[in-house]
Scaffold this motif. Structure first.
Motif, mmCIF file in Angstrom:
data_model
loop_
_atom_site.group_PDB
_atom_site.id
_atom_site.type_symbol
_atom_site.label_atom_id
_atom_site.label_comp_id
_atom_site.label_asym_id
_atom_site.label_seq_id
_atom_site.Cartn_x
_atom_site.Cartn_y
_atom_site.Cartn_z
ATOM 1 N N ALA A 1 0.829 -1.204 0.000
ATOM 2 C CA ALA A 1 0.000 0.000 0.000
ATOM 3 C C ALA A 1 0.862 1.251 0.000
ATOM 4 O O ALA A 1 0.583 2.221 -0.718
ATOM 5 N N ARG A 2 1.917 1.246 0.798
ATOM 6 C CA ARG A 2 2.825 2.390 0.817
ATOM 7 C C ARG A 2 3.497 2.573 -0.538
ATOM 8 O O ARG A 2 3.700 3.704 -0.999
ATOM 9 N N PHE A 3 3.837 1.459 -1.179
ATOM 10 C CA PHE A 3 4.417 1.525 -2.519
ATOM 11 C C PHE A 3 3.437 2.176 -3.490
ATOM 12 O O PHE A 3 3.802 3.060 -4.284
ATOM 13 N N LEU B 1 -3.886 2.174 3.008
ATOM 14 C CA LEU B 1 -4.742 3.153 2.336
ATOM 15 C C LEU B 1 -5.188 4.232 3.314
ATOM 16 O O LEU B 1 -5.134 5.429 3.010
ATOM 17 N N ILE B 2 -5.615 3.799 4.505
ATOM 18 C CA ILE B 2 -6.013 4.759 5.541
ATOM 19 C C ILE B 2 -4.833 5.647 5.914
ATOM 20 O O ILE B 2 -4.970 6.865 6.078
ATOM 21 N N ILE C 1 -1.835 10.803 5.756
ATOM 22 C CA ILE C 1 -0.634 11.577 5.432
ATOM 23 C C ILE C 1 -0.989 12.779 4.565
ATOM 24 O O ILE C 1 -0.490 13.893 4.777
ATOM 25 N N ARG C 2 -1.886 12.562 3.601
ATOM 26 C CA ARG C 2 -2.264 13.659 2.713
ATOM 27 C C ARG C 2 -3.076 14.724 3.435
ATOM 28 O O ARG C 2 -2.983 15.913 3.125
ATOM 29 N N GLY D 1 1.975 7.756 9.762
ATOM 30 C CA GLY D 1 1.056 7.302 10.772
ATOM 31 C C GLY D 1 1.449 6.152 11.654
ATOM 32 O O GLY D 1 2.597 5.824 11.838
ATOM 33 N N ALA D 2 0.421 5.489 12.169
ATOM 34 C CA ALA D 2 0.546 4.591 13.322
ATOM 35 C C ALA D 2 1.132 3.243 12.994
ATOM 36 O O ALA D 2 1.427 2.475 13.894
ATOM 37 N N PHE D 3 1.290 2.924 11.732
ATOM 38 C CA PHE D 3 1.739 1.578 11.385
ATOM 39 C C PHE D 3 3.231 1.535 11.095
ATOM 40 O O PHE D 3 3.753 0.562 10.582
#
Length: 353
Positions: free
Chosen positions: A247-249, A334-335, A340-341, A347-349
């Motif tokens: 997801a980050r990618f 995704l969350i 971030i945007r 964030g938390a992960f």
């Protein structure tokens, strides 16, 4: 222990190789991994090994220290206070003296004592800036649980069809899924690993290299086997991290999005629908019907992969768990990306689970 050094007329042509191994709580495997590296038929004075420890809380450091007392290999332990694997990779790169840098995980089985020599020779003869390897989940002495995990993850429903991670292909391919050894000049000319990633950092880095026009040379002679997870919770956590990394990618490189990532999300939605059907008396027959059809569809997909009936019967459940872990990680990412945007803060992960 004593390693094996081979001297030849072509010795001066062999490159100096830095091996970087991120470690975290690997007391069960790190000794065997180091044993296998020491047995490599490659001059020891042309190798250095960096063990980048992310704050292990077990006996990993003790095992490494005791092992080093009886070895002539050049090994250095570096503390990684940030803990994540991308930081470990960058710390190793910063300390490296090698012409080529090779990344190896701590819990692997190296089937050939010629691995390093094969990669070094190919780097020279193919003029390769990047070399890639398959990483099948097929080390020796797996238990039944690990055998099922290995079969599920290597099946056509268990991994990307664009990946060479389980392939015996030889030749020039995309580095995205398999790049592991790099000429040092790549790190002088390109950015390092993105330290926001604690999984899929190699995928993200290799994708940037592909965008710059790089290819990787892949050969079965470079293959290393990885150990599958030994528990349901361990498998779920691993797949969650992979999903989060993917997801980050995608958040960073939307053009690199793979449609196959939709499959885990569909599995999660299907489970939610099935759960709703199961608790509704009027739709219970439909729940039973579609559950049976779905189960046998998955069973047929794995037909011929497993030779024990219990493996065949249990594999669909393991496949669902793999996709469920990926889906949860993808949704978390995704969350996180939206956060971030909107908030402008990572964030938390981010912390290792």
């Amino acid at each position: 222990m004593g390693g094996h050094c081979v001297f030849s007329d072509h010795l001066e042509k062999l490159p100096f190789i830095t091996i970087i191994i991120p470690v975290f709580n690997e007391e069960k495997y790190i000794g065997n991994t180091l044993d296998q590296l020491e047995k490599q038929i490659y001059p020891q004075h042309l190798m250095e090994i960096f063990l980048i420890d992310g704050g292990s809380t077990d006996k990993t450091i003790h095992v490494i220290t005791k092992w080093c007392e009886n070895s002539a290999l050049a090994i250095k332990i570096i503390s990684n206070s940030n803990r994540v694997s991308s930081t470990a990779r960058n710390m190793g790169i910063n300390a490296a003296q090698g012409e080529y840098i090779l990344f190896i995980d701590a819990h692997v089985f190296i089937p050939s004592n010629n691995l390093i020599r094969n990669m070094a020779n190919s780097a020279r003869t193919k003029n390769a800036m990047i070399l890639g390897r398959a990483q099948p989940l097929t080390p020796p002495a797996l238990n039944d649980f690990q055998t099922i995990v290995a079969g599920v993850r290597s099946s056509r429903l268990g991994h990307s069809t664009k990946s060479y991670i389980y392939s015996d292909h030889e030749g020039w391919v995309s580095p995205v899924s398999i790049g592991v050894m790099y000429h040092y000049s790549i790190f002088e000319n390109c950015e390092r690993f993105d330290e926001f990633f604690d999984a899929a950092e190699d995928v993200e880095f290799n994708y940037r290299l592909e965008c710059k026009g790089y290819k990787a040379y892949l050969s079965p002679d470079f293959k290393i086997s990885y150990y599958p997870r030994r528990s349901l919770s361990g498998l779920f956590k691993q797949m969650f991290r992979y999903g989060l990394g993917r997801a980050r990618f995608t958040n960073k490189h939307f053009k690199g999005f793979q449609r196959e990532l939709i499959m885990p999300v569909l599995v999660l939605l299907g489970l939610l629908i099935v759960s709703g059907l199961a608790f509704n008396k009027t739709t219970f027959p439909a729940f039973v019907f579609f559950s049976v059809i779905g189960y046998f569809f998955l069973l047929i997909s794995f037909f011929g992969v497993f030779f024990k009936i219990r493996h065949l019967l249990l594999s669909p459940f393991f496949l669902v768990l793999v996709h469920l872990g990926l889906a949860c990680g993808l949704l978390a990412g995704l969350i996180e990306g939206v956060s971030i945007r909107v908030v402008g803060k990572k964030g938390a992960f981010y912390e290792r689970n």
